[in-house]
Structures are given as structure tokens and as C-alpha cells.
Design a protein around this motif. Structure first.
Motif, PDB file in Angstrom:
ATOM      1  N   ALA A   4       0.713  -1.200   0.056  1.00 31.02           N
ATOM      2  CA  ALA A   4      -0.220   0.134  -0.060  1.00 31.02           C
ATOM      3  C   ALA A   4       0.920   1.364  -0.101  1.00 31.02           C
ATOM      4  O   ALA A   4       0.406   2.368  -0.742  1.00 31.02           O
ATOM      5  CB  ALA A   4      -0.832   0.134   1.351  1.00 31.02           C
ATOM      6  N   LEU A   5       1.777   1.082   0.742  1.00 33.97           N
ATOM      7  CA  LEU A   5       2.880   2.456   0.991  1.00 33.97           C
ATOM      8  C   LEU A   5       3.473   2.569  -0.545  1.00 33.97           C
ATOM      9  O   LEU A   5       3.457   3.903  -0.951  1.00 33.97           O
ATOM     10  CB  LEU A   5       3.963   2.084   2.046  1.00 33.97           C
ATOM     11  CG  LEU A   5       4.863   3.231   2.021  1.00 33.97           C
ATOM     12  CD1 LEU A   5       4.357   4.554   2.149  1.00 33.97           C
ATOM     13  CD2 LEU A   5       5.787   3.070   3.179  1.00 33.97           C
ATOM     14  N   ASP A   6       3.940   1.381  -1.073  1.00 34.53           N
ATOM     15  CA  ASP A   6       4.610   1.748  -2.306  1.00 34.53           C
ATOM     16  C   ASP A   6       3.897   2.174  -3.541  1.00 34.53           C
ATOM     17  O   ASP A   6       4.239   3.030  -4.208  1.00 34.53           O
ATOM     18  CB  ASP A   6       4.947   0.012  -2.977  1.00 34.53           C
ATOM     19  CG  ASP A   6       6.327  -0.488  -1.999  1.00 34.53           C
ATOM     20  OD1 ASP A   6       6.818   0.538  -1.177  1.00 34.53           O
ATOM     21  OD2 ASP A   6       6.390  -1.641  -2.293  1.00 34.53           O
ATOM     22  N   MET A   7       2.336   1.602  -3.461  1.00 32.78           N
ATOM     23  CA  MET A   7       1.403   2.168  -4.347  1.00 32.78           C
ATOM     24  C   MET A   7       1.123   3.698  -4.148  1.00 32.78           C
ATOM     25  O   MET A   7       1.397   4.673  -4.956  1.00 32.78           O
ATOM     26  CB  MET A   7      -0.015   1.398  -4.395  1.00 32.78           C
ATOM     27  CG  MET A   7      -0.675   1.941  -5.222  1.00 32.78           C
ATOM     28  SD  MET A   7      -2.433   1.167  -5.147  1.00 32.78           S
ATOM     29  CE  MET A   7      -3.020   2.118  -3.579  1.00 32.78           C
ATOM     30  N   ALA A   8       1.157   3.965  -2.891  1.00 34.26           N
ATOM     31  CA  ALA A   8       0.748   5.392  -2.439  1.00 34.26           C
ATOM     32  C   ALA A   8       1.735   6.229  -3.045  1.00 34.26           C
ATOM     33  O   ALA A   8       1.721   7.423  -3.586  1.00 34.26           O
ATOM     34  CB  ALA A   8       0.294   5.656  -0.915  1.00 34.26           C
ATOM     35  N   HIS A  82       2.573   1.723  10.015  1.00 37.39           N
ATOM     36  CA  HIS A  82       3.943   2.223  10.468  1.00 37.39           C
ATOM     37  C   HIS A  82       4.785   1.383  11.051  1.00 37.39           C
ATOM     38  O   HIS A  82       5.977   1.067  10.802  1.00 37.39           O
ATOM     39  CB  HIS A  82       4.050   3.433  11.414  1.00 37.39           C
ATOM     40  CG  HIS A  82       5.121   4.064  11.663  1.00 37.39           C
ATOM     41  ND1 HIS A  82       5.834   3.646  13.050  1.00 37.39           N
ATOM     42  CD2 HIS A  82       6.134   4.618  10.972  1.00 37.39           C
ATOM     43  CE1 HIS A  82       6.927   4.393  12.756  1.00 37.39           C
ATOM     44  NE2 HIS A  82       7.309   4.885  11.628  1.00 37.39           N
ATOM     45  N   GLN A  83       4.295   0.372  12.027  1.00 35.45           N
ATOM     46  CA  GLN A  83       5.209  -0.622  12.681  1.00 35.45           C
ATOM     47  C   GLN A  83       5.461  -1.629  11.725  1.00 35.45           C
ATOM     48  O   GLN A  83       6.548  -2.042  11.799  1.00 35.45           O
ATOM     49  CB  GLN A  83       4.136  -1.390  13.734  1.00 35.45           C
ATOM     50  CG  GLN A  83       5.130  -2.231  14.382  1.00 35.45           C
ATOM     51  CD  GLN A  83       6.005  -1.823  15.677  1.00 35.45           C
ATOM     52  OE1 GLN A  83       5.986  -0.859  15.791  1.00 35.45           O
ATOM     53  NE2 GLN A  83       6.863  -2.834  15.863  1.00 35.45           N
ATOM     54  N   ALA A  84       4.658  -1.864  10.566  1.00 40.09           N
ATOM     55  CA  ALA A  84       5.093  -2.862   9.580  1.00 40.09           C
ATOM     56  C   ALA A  84       6.065  -2.339   8.659  1.00 40.09           C
ATOM     57  O   ALA A  84       6.746  -3.153   8.070  1.00 40.09           O
ATOM     58  CB  ALA A  84       3.748  -3.263   8.942  1.00 40.09           C
ATOM     59  N   VAL A  85       6.298  -1.107   8.259  1.00 43.79           N
ATOM     60  CA  VAL A  85       7.082  -0.509   7.417  1.00 43.79           C
ATOM     61  C   VAL A  85       8.340   0.409   7.929  1.00 43.79           C
ATOM     62  O   VAL A  85       8.833   0.890   7.208  1.00 43.79           O
ATOM     63  CB  VAL A  85       6.475   0.309   6.241  1.00 43.79           C
ATOM     64  CG1 VAL A  85       5.358  -0.672   5.424  1.00 43.79           C
ATOM     65  CG2 VAL A  85       5.466   1.397   6.924  1.00 43.79           C
ATOM     66  N   ARG A  86       8.303   0.473   9.196  1.00 47.77           N
ATOM     67  CA  ARG A  86       9.172   1.537   9.890  1.00 47.77           C
ATOM     68  C   ARG A  86      10.462   1.330   9.368  1.00 47.77           C
ATOM     69  O   ARG A  86      11.443   2.331   9.593  1.00 47.77           O
ATOM     70  CB  ARG A  86       9.026   1.562  11.373  1.00 47.77           C
ATOM     71  CG  ARG A  86       9.560   0.288  12.001  1.00 47.77           C
ATOM     72  CD  ARG A  86       9.418   0.389  13.536  1.00 47.77           C
ATOM     73  NE  ARG A  86      10.229  -0.640  13.991  1.00 47.77           N
ATOM     74  CZ  ARG A  86      10.139  -1.316  14.966  1.00 47.77           C
ATOM     75  NH1 ARG A  86       8.831  -1.115  15.667  1.00 47.77           N
ATOM     76  NH2 ARG A  86      10.663  -2.610  15.451  1.00 47.77           N
ATOM     77  N   ALA A  87      11.046   0.178   9.094  1.00 44.82           N
ATOM     78  CA  ALA A  87      12.361   0.154   8.757  1.00 44.82           C
ATOM     79  C   ALA A  87      12.841   0.564   7.341  1.00 44.82           C
ATOM     80  O   ALA A  87      13.915   0.624   7.188  1.00 44.82           O
ATOM     81  CB  ALA A  87      12.802  -1.469   8.902  1.00 44.82           C
ATOM     82  N   ARG A  88      11.859   0.637   6.553  1.00 44.74           N
ATOM     83  CA  ARG A  88      12.011   1.303   5.162  1.00 44.74           C
ATOM     84  C   ARG A  88      11.578   2.620   4.970  1.00 44.74           C
ATOM     85  O   ARG A  88      11.902   3.229   3.772  1.00 44.74           O
ATOM     86  CB  ARG A  88      11.630   0.137   4.090  1.00 44.74           C
ATOM     87  CG  ARG A  88      10.112  -0.268   4.350  1.00 44.74           C
ATOM     88  CD  ARG A  88       9.759  -1.305   3.488  1.00 44.74           C
ATOM     89  NE  ARG A  88       9.644  -0.578   2.238  1.00 44.74           N
ATOM     90  CZ  ARG A  88       8.355  -0.807   1.421  1.00 44.74           C
ATOM     91  NH1 ARG A  88       7.263  -1.526   2.058  1.00 44.74           N
ATOM     92  NH2 ARG A  88       8.082  -0.273   0.439  1.00 44.74           N
ATOM     93  N   PRO A  93       5.940  11.479  13.938  1.00 34.75           N
ATOM     94  CA  PRO A  93       4.619  11.015  14.440  1.00 34.75           C
ATOM     95  C   PRO A  93       3.868  12.386  14.666  1.00 34.75           C
ATOM     96  O   PRO A  93       4.213  13.432  14.767  1.00 34.75           O
ATOM     97  CB  PRO A  93       4.851  10.832  15.805  1.00 34.75           C
ATOM     98  CG  PRO A  93       6.455  11.116  15.781  1.00 34.75           C
ATOM     99  CD  PRO A  93       7.030  11.234  14.560  1.00 34.75           C
ATOM    100  N   VAL A  94       2.257  12.203  14.306  1.00 37.95           N
ATOM    101  CA  VAL A  94       1.267  13.259  14.391  1.00 37.95           C
ATOM    102  C   VAL A  94       0.201  12.774  15.098  1.00 37.95           C
ATOM    103  O   VAL A  94       0.075  11.693  15.141  1.00 37.95           O
ATOM    104  CB  VAL A  94       1.111  14.046  12.965  1.00 37.95           C
ATOM    105  CG1 VAL A  94       2.181  14.841  12.397  1.00 37.95           C
ATOM    106  CG2 VAL A  94       0.437  12.744  12.055  1.00 37.95           C
ATOM    107  N   GLU A  95      -0.610  13.692  15.778  1.00 41.74           N
ATOM    108  CA  GLU A  95      -1.839  13.493  16.251  1.00 41.74           C
ATOM    109  C   GLU A  95      -2.924  14.079  15.493  1.00 41.74           C
ATOM    110  O   GLU A  95      -2.830  15.199  15.169  1.00 41.74           O
ATOM    111  CB  GLU A  95      -1.865  13.868  17.707  1.00 41.74           C
ATOM    112  CG  GLU A  95      -1.505  12.792  18.624  1.00 41.74           C
ATOM    113  CD  GLU A  95      -1.941  12.989  20.057  1.00 41.74           C
ATOM    114  OE1 GLU A  95      -2.724  14.222  20.231  1.00 41.74           O
ATOM    115  OE2 GLU A  95      -1.666  12.313  20.865  1.00 41.74           O
ATOM    116  N   VAL A  96      -3.807  13.388  14.834  1.00 43.90           N
ATOM    117  CA  VAL A  96      -4.829  13.859  13.968  1.00 43.90           C
ATOM    118  C   VAL A  96      -6.246  13.929  14.737  1.00 43.90           C
ATOM    119  O   VAL A  96      -6.487  12.988  15.138  1.00 43.90           O
ATOM    120  CB  VAL A  96      -4.706  13.167  12.559  1.00 43.90           C
ATOM    121  CG1 VAL A  96      -3.757  13.813  12.051  1.00 43.90           C
ATOM    122  CG2 VAL A  96      -4.964  12.034  12.543  1.00 43.90           C
ATOM    123  N   ALA A  97      -7.120  14.993  14.524  1.00 43.32           N
ATOM    124  CA  ALA A  97      -8.267  14.728  14.952  1.00 43.32           C
ATOM    125  C   ALA A  97      -9.386  14.178  13.620  1.00 43.32           C
ATOM    126  O   ALA A  97      -9.164  15.151  12.575  1.00 43.32           O
ATOM    127  CB  ALA A  97      -8.885  16.245  15.465  1.00 43.32           C
TER     128      ALA A  97
END
Length: 113
Positions: A4-8, A82-88, A93-97
């Protein structure tokens, strides 16, 4: 999450060209992506005369809300994605409403490279 990240990320450039073409026609569009990682239910939704095959569930809603919040060219990840892709990927980090969520949601803004 990685696909999903690669596609985005790969869609950023073509969407920029498309955005410019639409701007020439008087429309202002943008492209932001939200990625949430988790379980969803897949199935047929609707009734006999009108139905669609679609995913449903809280992770789908979260991804949609992250898309709504993402600025043009931006990719927002939920914590599990993020946990799944954090190495690459570099992400801040942000907080969003988000609509439909009582508390701000912890998310990660992918650094644009």
C-alpha cells in the motif's frame, strides 16, 4: 502495508500531472493517501437490484479518515501500518483529529523524498 505504501508513493508523480490537467479545466483536486493496517470483512453489501463487493470494518473507516486528513501529496499511516514498514520509511509522528473518533489518533506522516 508495504504494498500500500509503495502504491501511494508511486502515485504521487502521476497524480501531480493529473492535478495540473484538471486545474487547466478549472478544477482544484489533490491526492493524499491514508493507510491503516488490520482486519476487514469482505463481502457483498446492498440488496438484490444494487450490490457491491467491498471491505468494511473499523480499519477501512480509519484509512478513509486518514485519506481525508492527508494533504496533497501526503501519505499518513496508522500506528500498525507504520510498525510494519518503519524499517524502510522515514515518518514523523502526528496526532490528528478525525471525524468519528472521540480522541485524536496517533498517525505517522511519511517524509516526502
Amino acid at each position: 502495508a508495504g504494498r500500500a505504501l509503495d502504491m501511494a508513493v508511486s502515485l504521487r508523480s502521476p497524480m501531480t500531472a493529473l492535478r495540473e490537467a484538471w486545474r487547466d479545466r478549472g478544477f482544484d483536486i489533490g491526492f493524499g493517501a491514508g493507510i491503516a493496517y488490520g482486519y476487514a470483512t469482505l463481502g457483498t453489501i446492498g440488496f438484490e437490484d444494487r450490490s457491491d463487493y467491498t471491505p468494511i470494518g473499523s480499519v477501512v473507516n480509519l484509512a478513509s479518515r486518514l485519506c481525508d486528513e492527508a494533504a496533497d501529496g501526503e501519505v499518513l499511516l496508522d500506528g500498525r501500518a507504520h510498525q510494519a514498514v518503519r524499517a524502510r520509511v522515514d515518518a514523523n509522528p502526528v496526532e490528528v483529529a478525525l471525524k468519528g473518533f472521540r480522541e485524536p489518533v496517533a498517525a505517522f506522516r511519511v517524509a516526502i523524498t
